[in-house]
Design an enzyme around this catalytic site. Structure first.
Site, mmCIF file in Angstrom:
data_model
loop_
_atom_site.group_PDB
_atom_site.id
_atom_site.type_symbol
_atom_site.label_atom_id
_atom_site.label_comp_id
_atom_site.label_asym_id
_atom_site.label_seq_id
_atom_site.Cartn_x
_atom_site.Cartn_y
_atom_site.Cartn_z
ATOM 1 N N TYR B 73 0.856 -1.195 0.000
ATOM 2 C CA TYR B 73 0.000 0.000 0.000
ATOM 3 C C TYR B 73 0.889 1.240 0.000
ATOM 4 C CZ TYR B 73 -4.422 2.426 0.892
ATOM 5 O OH TYR B 73 -5.545 3.197 0.785
ATOM 6 N N SER B 186 -21.411 -3.121 -2.912
ATOM 7 C CA SER B 186 -20.320 -2.818 -1.970
ATOM 8 C C SER B 186 -20.754 -1.787 -0.932
ATOM 9 C CB SER B 186 -19.095 -2.285 -2.722
ATOM 10 O OG SER B 186 -19.307 -0.936 -3.099
#
Lengths: 380, 380
Positions: B73, B186
């Site tokens: 990340y 989602s």
């Protein structure tokens, strides 16, 4: 020596012409678009004594002209009965260079003089013709300073290359700032490298792998001002990106703009080389593959991906085209932009001897022919 | 009844804690990132009497937290020796909701009161912990009005959904204006539909084909405010786009924004449904396929494709997060946004009885578990 305009100037200039001849179409055909073309002789409906009459010197056959004949181009001229056809028709072609052969007496002629060389301000005017008629000088741009090949192609390739470099990034010419572009051998890419060099911006041009890579790269670097040329296999190589690229770019390099006219993997690979929060402009899709962008470039590197379309941009803002042509001519006069004539194969339309059948064949050859860009040059 | 904060309030509130326990990591591991986690008991180095001490109420296990453990990340906390480790370490986790249990006497406490529920202003603060210590109230946002599940997830999913709708388009709520989004089931997409509905914007949510399509679509429409739900096969179907879509959208519809968290074909298909000169924002890539955009959308339809990253956006402009949370809370208080608790599976950390080994197993289960979003809820 570049061919001068003089060579193409007619002894009959300054007279109102009688015989108008245009390549027109009424329908469209995707597979073989040459089928829809015909040569039409007609008498224009306008009062020519009150019009700006132009004699055509040359027109290129551009991919967008062909897409228009196919009916797959989003911008298209209105079809009319102006050419004495049974069905509404339009004249093919979107750019070309003309010579003023007759002017009205009123103010609509602006600062135009007989013998001036001009290009239409907008697309969709129809350029595949021996003469064209305009009602106002404000629909034309003077290009007396440009050679035939530059003038005939400045509306599409010239403007595209110039505006891609000039209109999107606030460059710092004292910095080590770069453009990366694919299809580095294309006409537009060559304009890009020349304009960028003149502005103090560096260019990294990606070209397809080929046997004579070094030779082609050398021409792009030496003649067209590309700072560095790399191959698509280098473009797609992660090791190259990690280990070699930074040496090419040098210290504190900023790759601020990517110009994509290929799509697919090539578009992803040039986008990857951009700095954070940079821009990729897509103006073509030669690979027929969609623009492909790793999600992380958008989310984590702040990439913006946009399109560039010369027709729409200059339709929305005609003044921007006028300004671009003016700047282009200045750069040309300084020798920063050379004529594209070496990239062009000319097809000769002798207005005295070429028959209608021969003319149609000539243009069809221009549409279907491979290799260099084709341009029809009129002899008077 | 939503679980109230009261239920999680400790009888020992208003006291400076002694036993700090955090889930920390010093290294990274892509394949099985749970290996790098350990439970560490330590004494903080700060003078707690001069600090803002927070008791953790709940923290979600987000994909970005896992990606951080994997080392993939782009945003990551600094690793320090603050937790008495041999190697520099960081506390895992980027969001969560806390209760103020101790405040300094000076101005650094701002308008915080004991018992206030707060979230960190920024990511990378480390939230997988029983207590956390802050030096200034300006690093915290009060969220007393939100339920536990909303508060613990508002920094990532809440802000993302809210800002995607609110921060890019100047909507006309009197028009027939639409957002199209994929991954319609989602958590973020559900925030999007609710925020959009509250603002008078319509949403077309694309979800994967499934046997119980009608049932899922009905929940998204009735409970979460989606205007219309369609399947990915409908999204990809050109006949649907031509014949059915306009009926769904209605007269003078403008599809102004596409929200992409899938990529690949799905991203191309939602982008195709946008009006000219519109925007697609990519904030995720569930399909692991790159964002795919037909060249013509960029060139001829003026599509702009950009990314959205909640972490970077709110790091650059912390005030925008404060404003977003404030607006989010107003909408929540009006009942326009419901708690995400039905989408969340809770894992209980009893701070009195859960052993370190059990805690580590609990969190590992949260990382590797499939199905609903996982949230660790602390019992005091």
């Amino acid at each position: 020596m570049l061919p001068t305009f003089k060579r193409y100037m007619s002894s009959s200039a300054h007279q109102i012409p009688k015989h108008f001849k245009s390549l027109i179409y009424s329908t469209h055909e995707v597979e073989d678009c040459t089928k829809v073309l015909s040569v039409k002789n007609y008498t224009p409906k306008q009062d020519l004594s009150q019009s700006i009459v132009l004699k055509t010197l040359a027109f290129p056959i551009n991919p967008s002209d062909i897409n228009q004949l196919q009916g797959v181009y989003p911008s298209r001229p209105e079809k009319t009965y102006d050419y004495s056809t049974d069905e509404p028709a339009a004249i093919a072609g979107n750019e070309g260079v003309f010579e003023v052969v007759s002017l009205p007496s009123g103010s609509s002629k602006g600062d135009l003089k007989l013998g001036d060389r001009v290009i239409p301000l907008q697309a969709n005017q129809g350029t595949w013709s021996n003469y064209r008629v305009f009602s106002s000088s404000s629909d034309l741009i003077k290009v007396n300073d440009l050679d035939l090949f530059s003038a005939a192609t400045v509306s599409v390739n010239g403007c595209t290359g110039f505006q891609l470099v000039s209109d999107y990034i606030d460059w710092n010419s004292n910095g080590n700032e770069w453009i990366i572009q694919n299809a580095g051998t294309s006409s537009v890419s060559k304009i890009v490298t020349q304009v960028a060099k003149a502005k103090g911006i560096k260019t990294l041009s990606v070209i397809r792998d080929r046997d004579n890579f070094d030779e082609v790269a050398k021409v792009l670097e030496d003649k067209y001002g590309a700072t560095k040329v790399i191959s698509e296999s280098q473009n797609n190589d992660k090791t190259f990106a990690k280990e070699v690229l930074s040496k090419i770019l040098g210290e504190n390099a900023r790759v601020r703009l990517a110009l994509n006219s290929v799509g697919g993997k090539s578009s992803a690979s040039i986008a990857r080389k951009l700095e954070n929060n940079a821009l990729m402009l897509t103006y073509g899709g030669m690979s027929k593959q969609p623009v492909t962008l790793p999600t992380s470039l958008h989310i984590f590197k702040g990439l913006t991906s946009k399109g560039y379309w010369v027709t729409e941009k200059n339709k929305k803002n005609p003044q921007s085209k006028i300004d671009t042509i003016s700047d282009f001519i200045k750069m040309y006069n300084y020798g920063h932009i050379i004529s594209p004539r070496d990239e062009i194969e000319t097809l000769t339309w002798n207005t005295n001897t070429t028959t209608d059948e021969q003319l149609l064949e000539l243009v069809k050859k221009g549409i279907t022919g491979k290799g260099k860009k084709k341009m029809v040059v009129l002899e008077w």
